[in-house]
Design a protein around this motif. Sequence first.
Motif, short mmCIF file in Angstrom:
data_model
loop_
_atom_site.label_atom_id
_atom_site.label_comp_id
_atom_site.label_asym_id
_atom_site.label_seq_id
_atom_site.Cartn_x
_atom_site.Cartn_y
_atom_site.Cartn_z
N GLN A 107 43.23 90.15 -4.13
CA GLN A 107 42.87 91.54 -3.89
C GLN A 107 43.41 92.47 -4.97
N LEU A 108 44.40 92.00 -5.77
CA LEU A 108 44.99 92.82 -6.82
C LEU A 108 44.51 92.43 -8.21
N LEU A 109 43.66 91.42 -8.31
CA LEU A 109 43.26 90.87 -9.61
C LEU A 109 41.83 91.25 -9.97
N SER A 110 41.60 91.37 -11.28
CA SER A 110 40.24 91.55 -11.78
C SER A 110 39.56 90.19 -11.89
N VAL A 111 38.25 90.21 -12.15
CA VAL A 111 37.51 88.97 -12.33
C VAL A 111 38.08 88.19 -13.52
N PHE A 112 38.42 88.88 -14.59
CA PHE A 112 38.97 88.21 -15.77
C PHE A 112 40.33 87.59 -15.46
N GLU A 113 41.17 88.29 -14.71
CA GLU A 113 42.49 87.75 -14.34
C GLU A 113 42.35 86.53 -13.44
N ILE A 114 41.36 86.55 -12.56
CA ILE A 114 41.10 85.37 -11.73
C ILE A 114 40.68 84.20 -12.60
N ALA A 115 39.83 84.46 -13.60
CA ALA A 115 39.41 83.40 -14.51
C ALA A 115 40.60 82.82 -15.26
N GLN A 116 41.53 83.68 -15.70
CA GLN A 116 42.74 83.20 -16.37
C GLN A 116 43.53 82.25 -15.46
N GLU A 117 43.70 82.66 -14.22
CA GLU A 117 44.50 81.84 -13.30
C GLU A 117 43.79 80.53 -12.97
N TYR A 126 31.43 80.63 -12.82
CA TYR A 126 30.95 81.47 -11.72
C TYR A 126 32.02 81.66 -10.64
N MET A 127 32.98 80.75 -10.60
CA MET A 127 33.97 80.79 -9.51
C MET A 127 34.75 82.11 -9.42
N PRO A 128 35.16 82.74 -10.54
CA PRO A 128 35.86 84.02 -10.40
C PRO A 128 35.04 85.07 -9.64
N PHE A 129 33.74 85.07 -9.84
CA PHE A 129 32.88 86.01 -9.12
C PHE A 129 32.82 85.66 -7.63
N PHE A 130 32.68 84.34 -7.32
CA PHE A 130 32.65 83.92 -5.93
C PHE A 130 33.95 84.29 -5.21
N ILE A 131 35.06 84.07 -5.90
CA ILE A 131 36.37 84.33 -5.30
C ILE A 131 36.59 85.83 -5.10
N LYS A 132 36.23 86.63 -6.11
CA LYS A 132 36.43 88.09 -5.98
C LYS A 132 35.53 88.66 -4.90
N ALA A 133 34.28 88.18 -4.80
CA ALA A 133 33.37 88.65 -3.76
C ALA A 133 33.92 88.30 -2.38
N ALA A 134 34.54 87.11 -2.26
CA ALA A 134 35.13 86.72 -0.98
C ALA A 134 36.28 87.65 -0.62
N SER A 135 37.10 88.01 -1.60
CA SER A 135 38.22 88.92 -1.34
C SER A 135 37.73 90.29 -0.90
N LEU A 136 36.69 90.79 -1.54
CA LEU A 136 36.13 92.08 -1.14
C LEU A 136 35.59 92.02 0.29
N GLY A 137 34.99 90.88 0.63
CA GLY A 137 34.49 90.72 1.99
C GLY A 137 35.62 90.63 3.01
N LEU A 138 36.73 89.99 2.62
CA LEU A 138 37.86 89.86 3.53
C LEU A 138 38.50 91.20 3.86
N LEU A 139 38.36 92.17 2.96
CA LEU A 139 38.88 93.52 3.24
C LEU A 139 38.15 94.13 4.43
N HIS A 140 36.89 93.75 4.61
CA HIS A 140 36.09 94.28 5.73
C HIS A 140 36.22 93.41 6.97
N PHE A 141 36.56 92.13 6.80
CA PHE A 141 36.68 91.20 7.92
C PHE A 141 38.03 90.48 7.83
N PRO A 142 39.12 91.19 8.07
CA PRO A 142 40.46 90.60 7.89
C PRO A 142 40.76 89.44 8.82
N ILE A 143 40.02 89.28 9.90
CA ILE A 143 40.28 88.18 10.80
C ILE A 143 39.99 86.83 10.13
N LEU A 144 39.15 86.84 9.10
CA LEU A 144 38.86 85.60 8.38
C LEU A 144 39.99 85.25 7.41
#
Length: 495
Positions: free
Chosen positions: A376-386, A320-338
């Motif tokens: 921000q440049l990676l897909s969910v699958f690429e995050i899982a690989q890393e 599940y972690m790749p989804f949590f991480i990607k969702a956090a990155s998408l949120g950071l695009l809207h709230f860059p101060i975080l």
Amino acid sequence: MLTASRKSFKLLSVLVSQQFCCRRSHPQTFRYKRSLQIPFFRWEGDCSRSLHTSIVWQGPIVQFKLSDIGEGIMEVTVKEWYVKEGDKVSQFDSICEVQSDKASVTITSRYDGVIRKLYYDVDATALVGKPLVDIETESSSELIQEEDVVETPAMAREEHTHQEIKGHKTQATPAVRRLAMENNIKLSEVVGTGKDGRILKEDILNFLAKQTGAILPPTPPFQEIQTPCPTPSVLAAAAAGLVGTPSTTKPPPKTIRPVFTEKDVTEPIKGFQKAMVKTMMAALKIPHFGYCDEVDLSRLVTLRSELRRVSESRGVKLSYMPFFIKAASLGLLHFPILNASVDESCQNITYKASHNIGLAMDTSQGLLVPNVKNVQLLSVFEIAQELNRLQALGAAGQLGATELSGGTFTLSNIGSIGGTYAKPVILPPEVAIGALGKIQVLPRFDASGELIPAHIMKVSWSADHRIIDGATMCRFSNLWREYLENPACMVLDLK
């Protein structure tokens, strides 16, 4: 027999005379050298036979010193020796593993020769610039004098180290190392295609060609990330919606045994524990703001079960972690101060362009926080690989400074052990962190008021209250939760 002995002695005299005459005939080549090599003549066979001689040369002994490995590290702990006195070593052979308060590093030999002395015991503290071992080299004395008779020059970390994953070494010739250094490339980030994983010039050039602004983490070859088939118990746990660590297989539970001692034991704090002391003392100077919420992951559980087989067919474990991480990155695009940092006096804010999202990881070396670069440049699958790669490095104790530094935002998966809520501590200079609880099947009401089972996960956020207010943290959490509760929405914003 006496005649034979006289003949042998005469032959020996001729050999010595010829060598002396040669020295006199070429006076310009005869000069004193500190590591002068003296031939030793050995008698072999019976005296009645003709004389046989063999020359054994004693090579110059070089003090191989611990060079500067960067990050301002001045001392390390020797964790393991891979050689002992009398062992023969070649260039790139592992000598020892050392651990600083930032990372574990494997020190490799620069010379071909024989180990003559080890300067430290296991768990002893070694100082930068001081000798690690004495090596009787096979090089000429002039070459050694030019290179390292007195002191080993400080070199880049990659010239002395390599990372070993499943028996593969990171190796490179001096020319390739120079090319990497000139282009500010860490060899540990480059996948070698040469023999035995050696990094070639083409690998460096290909790595440069793939760069997009910042350095991206390498994707391991397919065969390097093959995972064993999950056991029935693991599949059952996954079907139940349990959150596991982003590893290739779920580790077996640790058996905790009672420890009885007859007397008090005092030992110094060192290594990663020492780093934790520094980090936590700095972190608790920050005024923390806490916020908690719960997320219904029922749809994500279904989606992940559908994608898991596809991912595993490609050799990657999908948690599940790749989804949590990607969702956090998408949120950071809207709230860059975080995804920012502040200076020590809190006078300036730096908004980070890269989303280097860290994952707090429980390893045999303690709590470590490697990060996935440029999420921000990676897909969910690429995050899982890393994540698979980082977990393999963590299990092998090979996480280096590259993986452990540069984080901009952190998630701590306390639920992999069994926790529900946590109060995470910010890792300075970051300004926010989240702690994820375990996924539980709990009763909830749907839109029509019907009682249904739902996969619920608690999340706890901490933010630097000097620059982040509660409303900002709440809005970010709501957006992050929306992506996870309705994962189809993520498709609209994926790049």
